[in-house]
Design a protein around this motif. Structure first.
Motif, mmCIF file in Angstrom:
data_model
loop_
_atom_site.group_PDB
_atom_site.id
_atom_site.type_symbol
_atom_site.label_atom_id
_atom_site.label_comp_id
_atom_site.label_asym_id
_atom_site.label_seq_id
_atom_site.Cartn_x
_atom_site.Cartn_y
_atom_site.Cartn_z
ATOM 1 N N PRO A 159 0.939 -1.129 -0.067
ATOM 2 C CA PRO A 159 0.177 0.009 0.281
ATOM 3 C C PRO A 159 0.766 1.187 0.032
ATOM 4 O O PRO A 159 1.969 1.323 0.658
ATOM 5 N N ILE A 160 0.487 2.213 -0.583
ATOM 6 C CA ILE A 160 1.095 3.522 -0.757
ATOM 7 C C ILE A 160 0.723 4.362 0.422
ATOM 8 O O ILE A 160 -0.402 4.759 0.640
ATOM 9 N N TRP A 214 -8.353 7.951 5.574
ATOM 10 C CA TRP A 214 -7.237 7.745 5.279
ATOM 11 C C TRP A 214 -5.966 7.910 5.925
ATOM 12 O O TRP A 214 -5.130 7.472 5.991
ATOM 13 N N PRO A 227 4.614 9.801 -1.264
ATOM 14 C CA PRO A 227 4.002 9.158 0.196
ATOM 15 C C PRO A 227 4.593 10.237 1.270
ATOM 16 O O PRO A 227 5.774 10.323 1.284
ATOM 17 N N ARG A 249 -8.263 8.918 -2.462
ATOM 18 C CA ARG A 249 -7.418 7.622 -2.405
ATOM 19 C C ARG A 249 -7.035 6.778 -3.443
ATOM 20 O O ARG A 249 -5.882 6.433 -3.605
ATOM 21 N N TRP A 270 -4.821 8.769 -5.815
ATOM 22 C CA TRP A 270 -3.373 8.524 -5.122
ATOM 23 C C TRP A 270 -2.722 7.409 -5.395
ATOM 24 O O TRP A 270 -1.598 7.434 -6.027
ATOM 25 N N GLU A 271 -3.471 6.319 -5.435
ATOM 26 C CA GLU A 271 -2.583 4.744 -5.425
ATOM 27 C C GLU A 271 -2.871 4.463 -6.937
ATOM 28 O O GLU A 271 -1.955 3.362 -7.130
ATOM 29 N N ASN A 272 -3.818 4.743 -7.744
ATOM 30 C CA ASN A 272 -3.910 4.500 -9.035
ATOM 31 C C ASN A 272 -3.143 5.233 -10.079
ATOM 32 O O ASN A 272 -3.216 4.758 -11.379
ATOM 33 N N SER A 325 2.817 7.534 -10.117
ATOM 34 C CA SER A 325 3.470 6.494 -10.062
ATOM 35 C C SER A 325 4.828 6.926 -10.941
ATOM 36 O O SER A 325 5.965 6.451 -10.308
#
Length: 376
Positions: free
Chosen positions: A15-16, A65, A275, A306, A309-311, A316
Motif C-alpha cells: 500500500p502507498i 485515510w 508518500p 485515495r 493517489w494509489e492508481n 507512479s
C-alpha cells in the motif's frame, strides 16, 4: 527472480502511504487579485465548485485515510458561506485543520469562531513590509492595513498564525525586514515561498522570478538567519534550502534542531505527490500533485482521492526518482532534493526534467562546466 523484479512486485503490492498534507482550495472566489495567484482566483465563485455535501464526503475520505494535516485555502476561503460548517466537520473527524487566508476578512469575532470550531492555525499572506509593496502585489489599496487588522484579531483571540511570504525580485531587499516583521507580529512560523511561474504568475509576474544567484543568496541568508531566529523558517518551492541547513550544520538557538526536519523537503526532496508528502484538491474536485504542479490526476466526483493517489500513472512516474532527467538525474542529491517538479514542468513542459531554478550541479559535471555551482 531478479532483484529488479522483486522491487517492482513490492511496489505493486505494498500500500502507498498517504500524503502527510492535503490542501483543498475550497473556492476560487477572492476579494483580492494577487499577481502570483496559483488558483487564478476571481471575484465570483466558480459554478462547478464542490457542494457542501461533496466537501463532507472528501473529508470523510481524508479522515479514513489518516492524513497528517488539512489546509483549506482558496481563493479566499472566508468568501465561501459554508466555510465554518466544513471546518467544523473536518475538526470533528479528528483531522488537524488549518486555513490559508489573506486575513482581510478576519475580525476578532471570526478569529474566535475559527478557534472554537477547532482550527489549529491560520497561514496569513503578507507580501511586503509596507503597504505600497504589499498592496501593489495583492491588487488592492488598503489590503495591508486590513491584513494587519486580521493579524491583530488572531493574536487577541489566541488563534495561532504564521506568515506566508513570496520571495520575488521586489521583496528580495526586504528579506530581513520581512522576517523581523513576522517575529514582531507574533507569528509562530515564517514561510517564504520561492516564486514559481504557475497560475496567474505566468502572465503577471514572470519577471519577478529570482535568478539562480539571487535564489542561492536568499536561501543561504535564510539558513544562516535560522540560527538566531526564534521561529521556524520554511521555504516551499525550493528543495535546495534544506540541503543548505544540513551542509552549514545550522543549530537553532531557540528550539531543538530536530524541528528543522519539519521543513518541507527536508531529507525527502520535492513533496509533490509523494508518500508522506503532499497533494492538492481544486475547488471543482480535480486532484493535482501540488499547487505548483497543476497536472490533472482525476476528479473526486468520479473516484475517491485515495483511489486517485494509489492508481495514478502520473504519480507512479513522479515517485520514481530514477526517472528524473538531465542534471537532476545525475545529481548527488537526487533522492534528498530532486528539484522542484512544479518549476520543471512550468518552464520545460516536462515534470521529470531538471529543475531550471537549481544552482547545484552534479559533481561529475563541475569540472567540465567550470561554473562553481551555477548554471547558465
Amino acid at each position: 527472480m531478479t532483484r529488479t523484479v522483486k522491487l517492482e512486485l513490492r511496489r505493486f503490492f505494498m500500500p502507498i502511504q498517504p500524503p502527510f498534507m492535503v490542501s483543498y482550495s475550497i473556492t476560487r472566489k477572492c476579494n483580492l487579485k494577487c499577481k502570483h495567484c496559483y488558483s487564478s482566483s476571481v471575484d465570483q465563485a466558480a459554478p462547478d465548485e464542490l457542494s457542501t455535501e461533496e466537501a463532507f464526503r472528501l473529508i470523510d475520505d481524508l479522515s479514513e485515510w489518516g492524513i497528517g494535516l488539512l489546509i483549506i485555502d482558496g481563493g479566499e476561503p472566508l468568501c465561501r458561506e459554508d466555510l465554518l460548517d466544513i471546518l467544523k466537520y473536518a475538526s470533528s473527524k479528528g483531522i488537524r485543520t488549518t486555513i490559508g487566508s489573506n486575513a482581510t476578512l478576519i475580525d476578532e469575532g471570526m478569529a474566535k469562531k475559527l478557534l472554537d470550531i477547532g482550527v489549529m492555525a491560520v497561514a496569513i499572506s503578507v507580501d511586503g513590509v509596507d503597504a505600497q509593496t504589499h498592496d501593489a502585489f495583492r491588487g488592492q489599496s488598503g489590503a495591508f492595513e486590513q491584513t494587519f487588522k486580521g493579524i491583530n484579531a488572531c493574536r487577541t483571540a489566541g488563534l495561532p498564525f504564521q506568515f506566508n511570504m513570496v520571495i520575488r525580485k521586489d521583496t528580495l531587499p526586504q528579506l530581513e525586514d520581512m522576517l523581523r516583521l513576522a517575529v514582531d507580529s507574533g507569528a509562530n512560523a515564517a514561510e517564504f515561498f520561492d516564486l514559481v511561474p504557475s497560475g496567474r504568475a505566468k502572465e503577471e509576474c514572470k519577471d519577478q522570478v529570482l535568478s539562480l544567484d539571487e535564489r542561492k543568496r536568499a536561501m543561504e541568508w535564510l539558513a544562516e538567519a535560522q540560527e538566531d531566529c526564534p521561529i521556524i523558517i520554511r521555504v516551499p518551492g525550493c528543495p535546495m534550502y534544506p540541503l543548505i541547513l544540513q551542509e552549514k550544520h545550522i543549530q537553532p538557538r531557540h528550539f531543538p534542531a530536530e524541528m528543522l526536519r519539519r521543513v518541507p523537503y527536508y531529507g525527502r526532496g520535492c513533496a509533490a505527490g509523494m508518500p508522506m508528502g503532499y497533494v492538492m484538491v481544486q475547488s471543482n474536485g480535480e486532484v493535482n500533485p501540488c499547487m505548483l504542479l497543476q497536472v490533472d490526476l482525476g476528479n473526486i466526483r468520479e473516484q475517491s482521492v485515495r483511489a486517485i493517489w494509489e492508481n495514478s500513472s502520473i504519480l507512479s512516474k513522479l515517485r520514481r526518482r530514477e526517472l528524473l532527467k538531465g542534471e537532476c538525474a545525475e545529481c548527488t542529491y537526487r533522492g534528498t532534493c530532486s528539484g522542484c517538479r512544479g518549476r520543471a514542468y512550468e518552464e520545460t513542459g516536462d515534470m521529470m526534467a531538471a529543475d531550471p531554478g537549481c544552482w547545484l550541479i552534479p559533481a561529475s559535471a563541475k569540472e567540465s562546466k567550470k561554473q562553481h555551482g551555477l548554471r547558465n
